[in-house]
Design a protein around this motif. Structure first.
Motif, short mmCIF file in Angstrom:
data_model
loop_
_atom_site.label_atom_id
_atom_site.label_comp_id
_atom_site.label_asym_id
_atom_site.label_seq_id
_atom_site.Cartn_x
_atom_site.Cartn_y
_atom_site.Cartn_z
N LYS A 117 29.13 60.60 88.05
CA LYS A 117 28.54 59.36 88.52
C LYS A 117 29.18 58.17 87.80
O LYS A 117 29.27 58.15 86.57
CB LYS A 117 27.03 59.37 88.26
CG LYS A 117 26.31 58.12 88.73
CD LYS A 117 24.81 58.23 88.47
CE LYS A 117 24.08 56.98 88.95
NZ LYS A 117 22.62 57.08 88.71
N GLY A 118 29.67 57.21 88.56
CA GLY A 118 30.32 56.04 87.97
C GLY A 118 31.83 56.15 87.89
O GLY A 118 32.49 55.17 87.54
N ASP A 119 32.40 57.31 88.24
CA ASP A 119 33.87 57.45 88.22
C ASP A 119 34.50 56.62 89.34
O ASP A 119 33.95 56.53 90.45
CB ASP A 119 34.27 58.91 88.39
CG ASP A 119 34.10 59.71 87.11
OD1 ASP A 119 33.76 59.10 86.09
OD2 ASP A 119 34.30 60.94 87.15
N LEU A 120 35.66 56.04 89.05
CA LEU A 120 36.38 55.25 90.05
C LEU A 120 37.00 56.18 91.09
O LEU A 120 37.73 57.11 90.74
CB LEU A 120 37.47 54.40 89.38
CG LEU A 120 38.34 53.56 90.31
CD1 LEU A 120 37.51 52.47 91.00
CD2 LEU A 120 39.50 52.93 89.54
N LEU A 121 36.72 55.91 92.37
CA LEU A 121 37.29 56.70 93.45
C LEU A 121 38.47 56.00 94.10
O LEU A 121 39.49 56.61 94.37
CB LEU A 121 36.22 57.00 94.51
CG LEU A 121 34.94 57.69 94.02
CD1 LEU A 121 34.00 57.95 95.19
CD2 LEU A 121 35.26 58.99 93.30
N SER A 122 38.31 54.70 94.38
CA SER A 122 39.39 53.95 95.03
C SER A 122 39.18 52.47 94.80
O SER A 122 38.15 52.04 94.28
CB SER A 122 39.43 54.25 96.54
OG SER A 122 38.25 53.76 97.16
N ILE A 123 40.17 51.68 95.21
CA ILE A 123 40.10 50.22 95.14
C ILE A 123 40.45 49.67 96.52
O ILE A 123 41.46 50.05 97.11
CB ILE A 123 41.05 49.65 94.08
CG1 ILE A 123 40.61 50.10 92.67
CG2 ILE A 123 41.10 48.12 94.16
CD1 ILE A 123 41.53 49.64 91.57
N ILE A 124 39.58 48.78 97.03
CA ILE A 124 39.77 48.17 98.35
C ILE A 124 40.12 46.69 98.15
O ILE A 124 39.42 45.96 97.44
CB ILE A 124 38.50 48.27 99.21
CG1 ILE A 124 37.97 49.71 99.22
CG2 ILE A 124 38.76 47.76 100.62
CD1 ILE A 124 38.93 50.72 99.80
N SER A 125 41.21 46.25 98.76
CA SER A 125 41.59 44.85 98.72
C SER A 125 40.97 44.15 99.91
O SER A 125 41.26 44.47 101.06
CB SER A 125 43.12 44.72 98.75
OG SER A 125 43.49 43.36 98.69
N SER A 126 40.07 43.17 99.64
CA SER A 126 39.28 42.56 100.70
C SER A 126 39.41 41.03 100.71
O SER A 126 39.14 40.37 99.70
CB SER A 126 37.80 42.93 100.53
OG SER A 126 36.99 42.20 101.41
N SER A 127 39.81 40.49 101.86
CA SER A 127 39.84 39.02 102.01
C SER A 127 38.43 38.46 102.08
O SER A 127 38.19 37.32 101.67
CB SER A 127 40.63 38.66 103.28
OG SER A 127 40.05 39.25 104.42
N ASP A 128 37.47 39.25 102.58
CA ASP A 128 36.08 38.80 102.61
C ASP A 128 35.56 38.56 101.20
O ASP A 128 34.80 37.61 100.96
CB ASP A 128 35.20 39.84 103.31
CG ASP A 128 35.48 39.93 104.81
OD1 ASP A 128 36.05 38.96 105.34
OD2 ASP A 128 35.12 40.95 105.41
#
Length: 592
Positions: A117-128
């Protein structure tokens, strides 16, 4: 421990040679006894093979810790056997969807990885996210400027240095705010109706998906709801037509100077209300039509797939988001209206008394409130990303991390680096496999033998020596005519993570108890694919006997054949006895 056991075995071999003749003499006596017992034990034979004997001296028995026990009949549970499939426990399965659309910049896990729990899975680059942070920063700047301006105006208020706008201008601003407030209110009603419909549909579909109750009833309900929505729409449209005619007539009267602008604005407001009502009822009707058409398709096909359930969930989330946004706009419009009404009252007093006002101070207060509302709205939007104003500075580049909400295994990974994803995309599925489910079936004749909470023993070819224990928590009320079966489901503890979803298992469900003979696993030995035990013939002599045994629990066997009640069985030290018998076989035994 190995050295001790080796020493004991060598000791047994040394003692076995002088004891051989005595053993054969005992065997002959045993055979004579069994001949006189009317077939009891069938002349000392088991499955057509002669029983083997070994005699030990008292010192050796004590050194190996040999113990025996008289075995009496006891209660043995009876089982019903089924075949099942391991599936994920949906209560411990998490579908992870992004809070915003964007481009996948980084993926830290692969299929099958274990995450905490709390481990980083991915990173999303979002303009929003970039826009949301920019709005927050802009709102904070406006609040700062408005706050400073208000401070200055308060200082000027002490000197009475103010000027005020015309009374008519304030009236028009008030009417404008009222119109915006009414529009925002109707938008909230429409969004709320849409959200309630989506929520009801979500709850209904979810309940039906869990229970498996599909059929004509949802289709009939959808047709009835559509008919009601269509009726409301037709009625609202009729009112709109009348309101439109009245508005055109009033516009002509206003141009002719017969009615005032205030009266015209009032009629315009009524028309806008009627128009908003038509929009609202049409939205409901369209939703009802879509639901009806979808239910009709489901009824014709007789199926409901997982993708449809996810679509309902996505629509529910979108409706909730739209409702909250409309509610936020309504609250802003209401605040604006309250401010303008307050200002109008003051202007009326000023106008009637022909006095200068503190309008500039009021305007500064209003600007400050509006800036604060805008800032609060930006804060609320940012909260949907899981970000607070305090840590917003970490995300100015628009990169939003996705963390695991539970401990578990990556069951699905549906994204790749560089891919663009949407908010309703399931990017990961994380399964806490500490507790899994098994789907199985029972025949019609066995339906009355099972009940909720019943214990189930589970085995699989992958782990033949392991017995998993589960409990029945679901018994279907639907009977399958084709297979003459009912569906059942049970859960089991899988904290060792031995079983995986998709594996086939054998299940035994305890139904009742019958008399039988039970031995500990230390008594039953494997010998070239057969099960053997040792029976105490007298104080120092033991018979090697083949039996039919079934593993009852992890540490017990039930003897199906080869043992009678009252016989004394070796329960500790059987391994050393078998070594002695094996040694005799290797040497060819003692010659008669």
């Amino acid at each position: 421990m190995r050295l001790i056991r080796l020493f004991l075995i060598l000791s047994l071999l040394l003692l076995f040679i002088p004891a051989c003749k005595e053993a054969h003499h005992t065997e002959d006596l045993h055979k004579e006894e069994t001949h006189g017992e009317d077939g009891h034990k069938e002349e000392g034979h088991i499955h057509g093979q002669a029983s083997k004997f070994v005699t030990l001296e008292k010192e050796i028995k004590e050194s190996i810790g040999l113990k025996t026990k008289k075995i009496e009949s006891s209660s043995v549970p009876s089982y019903m056997e089924t075949i099942g499939e391991v599936i994920a426990n949906s209560n411990l399965l998490v579908n992870i969807t992004p809070v915003t659309g964007g481009k996948v910049k980084l993926i830290r896990v692969n299929l099958g990885d274990y995450v905490h729990k709390g481990d980083l899975l991915s990173i999303i680059s979002s303009s929003d996210l970039v826009r949301a942070i920019a709005d927050l920063q802009g709102g904070a700047q406006k609040v700062k400027i408005a706050s400073e301006n208000l401070r200055i105006k308060k200082e000027l208020a002490k000197t009475g240095a103010f000027s005020g706008p015309p009374y008519e201008t304030k009236k028009e601003e008030l009417l404008e705010r009222k119109t915006k407030f009414i529009t925002a209110r109707e938008n909230v009603k429409a969004a709320e109706a849409n959200f309630k419909a989506a929520s009801a549909e979500f709850n209904r579909i979810t309940a039906m998906e869990e229970t498996g109750e599909f059929g004509k009833k949802p289709f009939d309900e959808a047709k009835m709801n559509f008919a009601e929505a269509e009726s409301e729409y037709v009625r609202a449209k009729s009112i709109l037509t009348k309101s439109e005619e009245e508005l055109k007539r009033s516009e002509n009267l206003y141009k002719a100077g017969i009615i005032s602008k205030k009266e015209l604005l009032s009629i315009q407001t009524e028309y806008e209300n009627a128009f908003a009502s038509v929009t609202q009822t049409k939205t409901r009707m369209d939703i009802a039509r879509n639901i009806m058409e979808r239910e009709e398709s489901f009824y014709d096909k007789g199926v409901r797939d997982y993708a449809e359930l996810q679509s309902v969930k996505a629509k529910y989330a979108e409706a909730e988001k739209e409702y909250r946004q409309a509610l936020s706009e309504f609250q802003k419009a209401k605040t604006d209206l309250d401010i303008k009404e307050h200002q109008m009252k003051r202007e009326e007093t000023i106008y009637s008394n022909d006095l200068n006002s503190a309008y500039e101070l009021q305007q500064a207060e209003s600007s400050y409130r509006e800036a604060q509302i805008e800032y609060d709205r930006a804060t609320s939007v940012l909260a949907t990303f899981g970000i607070t104003p305090e840590n917003a500075g970490k995300y100015t580049d628009g990169e939003l991390p996705v963390f695991s909400p539970i401990n578990g295994y990556i069951l699905e990974r549906n994204i790749n680096t560089g891919e663009f994803i949407y908010t309703n995309t399931i990017i990961f599925k994380v399964l806490d496999s500490s507790n899994l489910w098994i789907d199985s079936e029972i025949y019609e004749k066995d339906f009355t033998k099972i009940k909720m909470g019943q214990t189930v023993n589970i085995t699989t070819s992958a782990y033949p020596d392991e017995i998993f224990t589960g409990k029945i928590f679901y018994i279907s009320n639907t009977f399958h005519q084709e297979t003459r079966t009912f569906d059942i489901r049970f859960s089991f503890d899988n904290r060792k993570n031995l079983l995986k979803p998709g594996m086939t298992v054998n299940s035994r469900i305890k139904t009742d108890d019958t008399p039988g003979l039970i031995l500990p696993s230390s008594s039953v030995l494997d010998d070239e694919g057969k099960k053997i035990i040792f029976i105490a013939v007298n104080e120092n002599t033991y018979e090697r006997r083949e039996v039919e045994a079934e593993l009852l629990r992890n540490k017990e066997y039930v003897i199906k054949k080869g043992l009678s009640p009252g016989e004394e069985v070796v329960i500790e030290g059987a391994f050393e006895l078998r070594s002695a018998v094996s040694s005799e076989a290797l040497k060819g035994g003692c010659q008669h």
